[in-house]
Design a protein around this motif. Structure first.
Motif, PDB file in Angstrom:
ATOM      1  N   ILE A 112       0.851  -1.194   0.000  1.00 54.41           N
ATOM      2  CA  ILE A 112       0.000   0.000   0.000  1.00 54.41           C
ATOM      3  C   ILE A 112       0.882   1.239   0.000  1.00 54.41           C
ATOM      4  O   ILE A 112       1.839   1.342   0.774  1.00 54.41           O
ATOM      5  CB  ILE A 112      -0.929  -0.010   1.227  1.00 54.41           C
ATOM      6  N   GLY A 113       0.526   2.207  -0.869  1.00 46.61           N
ATOM      7  CA  GLY A 113       1.276   3.458  -0.975  1.00 46.61           C
ATOM      8  C   GLY A 113       0.507   4.631  -0.389  1.00 46.61           C
ATOM      9  O   GLY A 113      -0.442   4.471   0.392  1.00 46.61           O
ATOM     10  N   GLU A 114       0.888   5.816  -0.792  1.00 47.26           N
ATOM     11  CA  GLU A 114       0.277   7.032  -0.248  1.00 47.26           C
ATOM     12  C   GLU A 114      -1.185   7.170  -0.665  1.00 47.26           C
ATOM     13  O   GLU A 114      -2.004   7.655   0.121  1.00 47.26           O
ATOM     14  CB  GLU A 114       1.076   8.253  -0.724  1.00 47.26           C
ATOM     15  N   THR A 115      -1.516   6.768  -1.882  1.00 44.64           N
ATOM     16  CA  THR A 115      -2.909   6.893  -2.342  1.00 44.64           C
ATOM     17  C   THR A 115      -3.846   6.068  -1.465  1.00 44.64           C
ATOM     18  O   THR A 115      -4.933   6.534  -1.065  1.00 44.64           O
ATOM     19  CB  THR A 115      -3.021   6.442  -3.808  1.00 44.64           C
ATOM     20  N   GLY A 116      -3.460   4.839  -1.169  1.00 49.86           N
ATOM     21  CA  GLY A 116      -4.299   4.001  -0.319  1.00 49.86           C
ATOM     22  C   GLY A 116      -4.403   4.519   1.098  1.00 49.86           C
ATOM     23  O   GLY A 116      -5.487   4.498   1.698  1.00 49.86           O
ATOM     24  N   LEU A 117      -3.298   5.012   1.654  1.00 50.17           N
ATOM     25  CA  LEU A 117      -3.339   5.545   3.013  1.00 50.17           C
ATOM     26  C   LEU A 117      -4.183   6.814   3.095  1.00 50.17           C
ATOM     27  O   LEU A 117      -4.883   7.047   4.091  1.00 50.17           O
ATOM     28  CB  LEU A 117      -1.920   5.833   3.501  1.00 50.17           C
ATOM     29  N   GLU A 118      -4.132   7.634   2.065  1.00 51.82           N
ATOM     30  CA  GLU A 118      -4.956   8.847   2.059  1.00 51.82           C
ATOM     31  C   GLU A 118      -6.441   8.498   2.036  1.00 51.82           C
ATOM     32  O   GLU A 118      -7.252   9.137   2.720  1.00 51.82           O
ATOM     33  CB  GLU A 118      -4.581   9.707   0.850  1.00 51.82           C
ATOM     34  N   ALA A 119      -6.814   7.462   1.255  1.00 54.20           N
ATOM     35  CA  ALA A 119      -8.218   7.035   1.220  1.00 54.20           C
ATOM     36  C   ALA A 119      -8.645   6.474   2.577  1.00 54.20           C
ATOM     37  O   ALA A 119      -9.771   6.737   3.047  1.00 54.20           O
ATOM     38  CB  ALA A 119      -8.407   5.986   0.130  1.00 54.20           C
ATOM     39  N   LEU A 120      -7.775   5.722   3.228  1.00 54.84           N
ATOM     40  CA  LEU A 120      -8.102   5.204   4.552  1.00 54.84           C
ATOM     41  C   LEU A 120      -8.251   6.329   5.567  1.00 54.84           C
ATOM     42  O   LEU A 120      -9.134   6.283   6.440  1.00 54.84           O
ATOM     43  CB  LEU A 120      -7.009   4.233   5.013  1.00 54.84           C
TER      44      LEU A 120
END
Length: 598
Positions: free
Chosen positions: A526-534
């Motif tokens: 998981i990268g920054e895009t996934g963490l931002e969505a979470l």
């Protein structure tokens, strides 16, 4: 020739003939005896063969009788293995546990009374350390474990735990570790396990399950009365039919499938069994899918199943191949999402059935015939009012026949009852028309909704939460909601499709899953895009749960460590700050009193 010689010759000839005659007789006797012996042997052999055949028939009759399991797992398992002609029967043993620490109690000497004169109980003296040949002390062997021969340790065995060791029918857990469970063994379990009333946990670790044995196991579980926990770690199958363990008939509540080589193929079927527009799993509480090969497509299907699943509490997807695309889909399910066409259609059906639950129902014929207030020929109050004139004729005939005025009174009572029912229906229709105008049913929006400023998706989280709160208040003022109109004995489970929805940009948006409280996504990609969505999903859940906690508390533990993002990243710090106070195992550091400097 002299006479003496002749007489001697004649005597020798006579003796020879007599001896030959005797030898012939002996031969005849021996031959007759041999023949008799053969006949006797044949007779004995026949008797033996008859007795052997009779015994074989008895054994075959005994073998044909099926064994009835009694719930005693050790006895039933041994008997079924013997009947299947197994050369080695795995022993059923108790699961080893470390011994409890010995608590030494001091015993005071007896003082007078009945115990006078009896010797006092002395504590056992500690064992002395043995001395080696060189005089140095040698430590005694430890007592916390027992040693076995290395070959005996690796022999197949079945470990069990019991409620009461004196009662063999109280087995509640079964552990099988490191040996292959084939089709024959699984068929034996199919006969034993359903009769065990106390059995609630089955653990088959690295037992070489295949497609056939997995299917057999899935048919055994619904027959077990109290089964709840199933652990199948370390078993890889070709077809990946793991979804058979969580069907509607399965009673499993906690399922662990670690190290089973599950790919997107198996994860898709698991996601479809978790939930869909028409049905959802209502028994599974925890699901562990860590250390598998699930990617983005598999996670998207699992997220699709979590849209309408309101039972699963814990989900572990650690050590898989999950990336940002799947995490974005999962974050959408946790925050809010638009309904699909199939879900909108199902929502309309549920709401119509909820508003008129007795629309398509009619009482049975026996009740119609036996009822006094409602005769069998009359179907409803509307038919009764329309045919009022026709109903008056029998009453007149009844007067002429002299039957009395009882039937006439009953008919008048029915007429007044029908009028009251009509008035009640009309009042109910007015109430439904006068209910909250802003309520959306079946995805159709009213003009008031379109005039309001609800057409933007980028509304703030606080505004969304306030909007939901205002809508619930409006429903309470305009009229009672549908939940309060239901009887008290209705089911506690409420379909998430019946929850409040917002009409935005031509689509119905509903609140996401707030029942899931534990999610493990560590050790993925998981990268920054996934963490931002979470992060956005957690912020939305926090704001929404502050206003309304009736639909769940939202995630309480979220593990996203050891992914592509470093541990000191800003997004990780924000997620930690939000989730740490929610963690039930978190203990804040003690606050030290401030010291005022002089």
């Amino acid at each position: 020739m002299p006479r003496s010689i002749r007489s001697a010759r004649s005597n020798s000839i006579c003796s020879v003939t007599s001896e030959s005659g005797r030898g012939a007789k002996l031969d005849e006797l021996l031959a007759s005896r041999v023949k008799m012996g053969k006949k006797v042997e044949k007779g004995l052999n026949k008797e033996k063969n008859q007795s052997a055949t009779s015994q074989d028939e008895l054994d075959s009759n005994k073998a044909l009788e099926p064994h009835v399991c009694t719930g005693n797992f050790s006895a039933d398992f041994s008997e079924l293995c013997r009947r299947n002609n197994m050369t080695f029967i795995p022993p059923v043993i108790m699961r080893p546990r470390p011994p409890a620490p010995v608590v030494q109690q001091e015993v005071s000497p007896a003082k007078g009374g009945k115990d006078k004169g009896k010797p006092s109980v002395t504590q056992p003296e500690p064992e002395q350390e043995e001395n080696a040949e060189d005089g140095e002390p040698v430590d005694a062997p430890p007592k916390t474990f027992t040693t076995k021969d290395k070959f005996e340790y690796f022999k197949p065995s079945i470990q069990v735990e019991m409620d009461n060791q004196d009662k063999p029918d109280t087995v509640n857990e079964i552990f099988i570790r490191g040996w292959k469970v084939d089709t024959v063994m699984m068929d034996i379990f199919k006969q034993c396990w359903p009769t065990m009333e106390k059995l609630h946990s089955i653990n088959l670790w690295n037992t070489g399950l295949n497609d056939d044995t997995l299917h057999t196991l899935s048919t055994i579980l619904p027959q077990c009365p109290n089964i709840k926990n199933v652990t199948l770690d370390g078993n890889a199958t070709e077809k990946e039919d793991w979804f058979e363990l969580i069907t509607e008939e399965s009673p499993v509540q906690n399922l662990s499938l670690r190290h089973c080589g599950i790919t997107n193929k198996g994860a898709k079927m698991i996601g479809r069994c978790l939930g869909s527009a028409k049905r959802a799993n209502t028994k599974l509480l925890t699901l562990n899918l860590s250390n598998n090969k699930i990617g983005e497509e598999g996670l998207e299907e699992i997220a699709q199943g979590l849209r309408l699943n309101r039972t699963l509490l814990s989900l572990s997807l650690a050590s898989n191949e999950i990336r940002d695309k799947g995490v974005v889909k999962l974050s959408e399910v946790l925050s809010r999402f638009p309904l699909t066409h199939e879900e909108v259609v199902e929502r309309r059906k549920l709401m119509s059935d909820r508003s008129s639950p007795d629309r398509n129902k009619s009482p049975p014929l026996s009740r119609r015939a036996d009822s006094k207030d409602r005769p069998g020929s009359v179907r409803s109050s509307t038919h009764q009012d329309k045919g009022g004139k026709k109903n008056e004729k029998p009453s007149a005939k009844a007067k002429k026949d002299g039957k009395g005025g009882k039937e006439e009174k009953e008919e008048k009572h029915e007429k007044t009852k029908g009028k009251k029912e009509k008035e009640d229906k009309a009042g109910a229709k007015k109430e439904t028309k006068g209910k909250g105008v802003g309520a959306n049913v079946g995805g159709r929006s009213s003009g008031a909704d379109m005039q309001n400023g609800n057409t933007s998706r980028r509304a703030s989280l606080a505004a969304d939460a306030k909007g939901k709160g205002n809508k619930t208040k409006g429903k309470e003022k305009g009229g009672k909601p549908a939940q309060e109109q239901e009887p008290a004995d209705s089911q506690d489970f409420i379909n998430p499709l019946l929850e409040g929805a917002d009409y935005i940009d031509g689509r119905l948006w509903v609140a996401g899953n707030r029942v899931l409280i534990n999610l493990n996504l560590s050790r993925n990609e998981i990268g920054e895009t996934g963490l931002e969505a979470l992060l956005k999903a957690m912020q939305y859940q926090t704001t929404l749960c502050m206003e309304n906690k009736s639909s769940g508390t939202g995630l309480m533990r979220l593990l996203v460590g050891k992914n592509k993002v470093r541990s000191s990243h800003e997004l990780l710090q924000k997620i930690t700050d939000i989730m740490l106070p929610k963690d039930p195992f978190y203990k804040p550091p003690p606050q030290t009193p401030e010291v005022n400097e002089a």
